[in-house]
Design an enzyme around this catalytic site. Structure first.
Site, PDB file in Angstrom:
ATOM      1  N   ALA A  72      -0.070  24.963  -4.466  1.00 51.34           N
ATOM      2  CA  ALA A  72      -1.038  26.048  -4.607  1.00 51.34           C
ATOM      3  C   ALA A  72      -2.484  25.642  -4.868  1.00 51.34           C
ATOM      4  CB  ALA A  72      -0.573  26.971  -5.731  1.00 51.34           C
ATOM      5  N   CYS A 129      -3.350  22.299   7.357  1.00 53.53           N
ATOM      6  CA  CYS A 129      -4.705  22.177   7.921  1.00 53.53           C
ATOM      7  C   CYS A 129      -4.758  20.926   8.784  1.00 53.53           C
ATOM      8  CB  CYS A 129      -5.772  22.173   6.837  1.00 53.53           C
ATOM      9  SG  CYS A 129      -5.460  21.008   5.525  1.00 53.53           S
ATOM     10  N   ASP A 184       7.188  19.515  -8.817  1.00 56.84           N
ATOM     11  CA  ASP A 184       7.300  18.947  -7.473  1.00 56.84           C
ATOM     12  C   ASP A 184       8.022  19.982  -6.602  1.00 56.84           C
ATOM     13  OD1 ASP A 184       8.055  17.636  -5.175  1.00 56.84           O
ATOM     14  OD2 ASP A 184       8.623  15.785  -6.205  1.00 56.84           O
TER      15      ASP A 184
END
Ligand SMILES: C[S@@+](CC[C@H](N)C(=O)[O-])C[C@H]1O[C@@H](n2cnc3c(N)ncnc32)[C@H](O)[C@@H]1O
Length: 425
Positions: free
Chosen positions: A244, A366, A294
């Site tokens: 996040a 991305c 994790d």
């Protein structure tokens, strides 16, 4: 002694290329630590990003003039000065050369005079050289793009589209804002073509403005703004945001919530703090809890079928960010891509077990390379028969490939970005 703008830029560049520092982080630190005039800060920033993104080209210009490789700091000072001469119209060549000679002389009290004479000679020879007005024949040098990445691009996109991508990476990034208060008006921006809550400007320091500080808008690439809408939020969902930090998409999802809540994970405490700071500025802290975890261990920690929605905005090679973070290109080797794919699949696998039936999971990256995008979702679907891909649609049909959002940087001048959507049956 107070350092001048070019010396500060040189310090950052040496930090990036000899200490492997990240350009954005090193630049921020050096701008904070040196008391530069406000007017010099954009100059330093332009120098650093310009030299980083054109390193191989800059070295090509002077390579025939050097009998042997100069010390790294001196090579970097040559690069810094050649960049000003070739690419900064407003900087007089004489000023660029004089400053370089001064920096060289001050650099070292024993070798300073010699270094000063040396750089003066190299730069004056460069001004008279044929290469000054020539263009290199290979894309590798022209665009300073490592062969590994170039080969991957040509293989995946073909020569024509690769050329368009490389050319588009040459022009400066836009600044994209996401409106949080729908009534906010921001001077100097225009509406995004892709995101209904997006505004775009060619440049500007929008993070310094009061409407940013009071959370009426935030800074987020247009491509990233396309993720939260894919989760089909009604307001009351329990959401897991698996990767996040710094919370761009967490806070965007939070704007859709009434009674719902987001659990936001990341690996590092300092990164969780960024999510909390962002949430506080944007007034959505009550909708978000952060947890150090994790994401490959989601199922072990939360158990079966706990969340209505899960976002996996996965750790990735970040190749789609090259325009904004030009040093990314020098940090990759071929094993990075396969290692990342393994982690991406592990996170998806663990997350998939903690998603409720009929729940939606969104996967985004991305990067523009198939290994981390289409190959990942194919492998995930092949091993998870209880999941189906949900076709994404968008009024700009060209950003949809095989039911996923797939943006390369030349299309809308955004980051390169990928979004896939799944439903659990
Ligand atoms: C692409 S960034 C997330 C960007 C974020 N979603 C946003 O919109 O602001 C990926 C994040 O994943 C985190 N990360 C990497 N490996 C992880 C793992 N195994 N578990 C959880 N987070 C991880 C990184 O620290 C990084 O902050």
């Amino acid at each position: 002694m107070k350092k001048n703008a070019r010396q500060v830029a040189l310090d950052v560049l040496n930090d990036v290329f000899t200490n492997d520092a990240y350009a954005n982080i090193s630049l921020d630190r050096h701008l904070r630590e040196n008391e530069l005039d406000e007017i010099d800060k954009p100059f330093v920033t332009a120098l650093v990003y310009g030299v980083v993104s054109k390193k191989d080209l800059l070295e090509w210009y002077t390579e025939p003039l050097l009998k042997k490789a100069p010390k790294p700091w001196l090579q970097m000072l040559i690069n810094l000065t050649v960049y000003q001469i070739q690419f900064m119209d407003k900087v007089p060549t004489s000023a660029a050369v004089d400053e370089a000679v001064k920096i060289a002389k001050n650099h070292d009290k024993h070798d300073g005079e010699t270094a000063g004479r040396f750089i003066n000679g190299v730069l004056r020879n460069f001004m008279r050289s044929e290469r000054k007005d020539q263009e290199p024949k290979t894309w590798e040098i022209k665009y300073s793009m490592p062969k590994l990445l170039l080969d991957k691009m040509v293989k995946q996109f073909g020569g024509k589209r690769t050329g368009a991508i490389l050319e588009s990476l040459e022009s400066p990034s836009h600044v994209s804002l996401r409106k949080i208060d729908p009534t906010v008006e921001v001077a100097g921006t225009r509406p995004s073509e892709l995101s209904p809550v997006g505004l775009v400007a060619d440049h500007g320091n929008f993070a310094a403005k009061q409407d940013f500080l009071s959370g009426r808008y935030t800074i987020q690439d247009e491509s990233s703004q396309l993720v939260a809408p894919q989760l089909e939020l009604q307001g009351d969902e329990q959401i897991l945001d698996a990767c996040a930090a710094p919370g761009g998409k967490t806070t965007h999802m939070a704007t859709y919530l009434t009674s719902g809540h987001i659990t936001a994970l990341d690996l590092y405490d300092h990164k969780l703090k960024l999510i909390n700071d962002n949430a506080a500025r944007q007034g959505v802290s009550d909708k978000i809890s952060t947890k150090k975890m994790d994401a490959t261990q989601i199922y072990e920690n939360f158990g079966k079928e706990k969340f209505d929605r899960i976002l996996v905005d996965a750790p990735c090679s970040g190749i789609g960010l090259i325009r904004r973070k030009p040093d990314i290109r020098y940090r990759k080797d071929s094993s990075d891509f396969s290692n990342l794919q393994k982690i991406q699949l592990e996170i998806l696998d663990s997350a998939s077990k903690s998603l409720k039936k009929s729940g939606i999971m969104v996967y985004s990256t991305c990067t523009i390379f198939d290994e981390e995008n289409f190959d990942v979702i194919k492998a995930f679907l092949a091993n998870h028969q209880d999941f189906e891909q949900v076709t994404i649609s968008h009024e700009k049909n060209d950003i949809i490939t095989d039911g996923c959002i797939f943006l390369t940087p030349e299309m809308y001048h955004t980051d390169g970005f990928f979004v896939a959507k799944f439903r659990k049956n």
